[in-house]
Design a protein around this motif. Sequence first.
Motif, PDB file in Angstrom:
ATOM      1  N   GLU A  80       0.824  -1.057  -0.128  1.00 24.09           N
ATOM      2  CA  GLU A  80       0.132  -0.007  -0.102  1.00 24.09           C
ATOM      3  C   GLU A  80       0.925   1.305   0.015  1.00 24.09           C
ATOM      4  O   GLU A  80       2.140   1.019   0.282  1.00 24.09           O
ATOM      5  N   ASP A  81       0.375   2.521  -0.323  1.00 24.34           N
ATOM      6  CA  ASP A  81       0.886   3.392  -0.368  1.00 24.34           C
ATOM      7  C   ASP A  81       0.755   4.427   0.810  1.00 24.34           C
ATOM      8  O   ASP A  81       1.339   5.602   1.072  1.00 24.34           O
ATOM      9  N   ARG A  82      -0.156   3.992   1.738  1.00 28.70           N
ATOM     10  CA  ARG A  82      -0.527   4.905   2.930  1.00 28.70           C
ATOM     11  C   ARG A  82       0.727   4.691   3.833  1.00 28.70           C
ATOM     12  O   ARG A  82       0.669   3.505   4.720  1.00 28.70           O
ATOM     13  N   VAL A  83       1.671   5.247   3.977  1.00 33.37           N
ATOM     14  CA  VAL A  83       2.715   5.221   4.939  1.00 33.37           C
ATOM     15  C   VAL A  83       3.156   6.453   5.594  1.00 33.37           C
ATOM     16  O   VAL A  83       3.903   6.390   6.360  1.00 33.37           O
ATOM     17  N   ASP A  84       2.298   7.381   5.571  1.00 31.60           N
ATOM     18  CA  ASP A  84       2.377   8.463   6.680  1.00 31.60           C
ATOM     19  C   ASP A  84       1.741   8.562   8.115  1.00 31.60           C
ATOM     20  O   ASP A  84       1.735   9.465   8.619  1.00 31.60           O
ATOM     21  N   ASP A  85       1.305   7.454   8.497  1.00 32.45           N
ATOM     22  CA  ASP A  85       0.769   7.161   9.733  1.00 32.45           C
ATOM     23  C   ASP A  85       0.938   5.924  10.049  1.00 32.45           C
ATOM     24  O   ASP A  85       1.282   4.895   9.301  1.00 32.45           O
TER      25      ASP A  85
END
Length: 146
Positions: A80-85
Amino acid sequence: MPQDTVQMLRDRGIQVTAQRLAVLNAVSARPHAAADDLVGDVRASIGSVSRQAVFDALAMLTEEGLIRRIQPARSAARYEDRVDDNHHHLVCRGCGRMVDVDCAVGYRPCLEAAEDHGFTIDEAEVIYWGICPVCQAEPAVAGSSA
């Protein structure tokens, strides 16, 4: 691919290639997809590309922190590209569907282990398991004790 993605790679000193851009786009378009599924998406996007080139791009982009690799027990790795949390995941035991679950807001009990053994903890990985609504509606799955 948007120019900001190209610039993001350049800012990190990563060579911009068609394969890397296609992999980033595929992961963004289909979060939680397995690598083999992403190979098909990348091939559909840019044509002939080796499976190994896609796997190499996934590994490098994960190492650089641009995408995240998740591997639930008894499952292929997913990306996934949700890496900021620091979010978590819910996985269906029936069909394997995976969805994001936000971490606790404010006080984060998931980042305070009962014993830290001297570690400075900055991330927790939690996977919740259950049966999704679609699988619950199927008699064979709903009646099982998975």
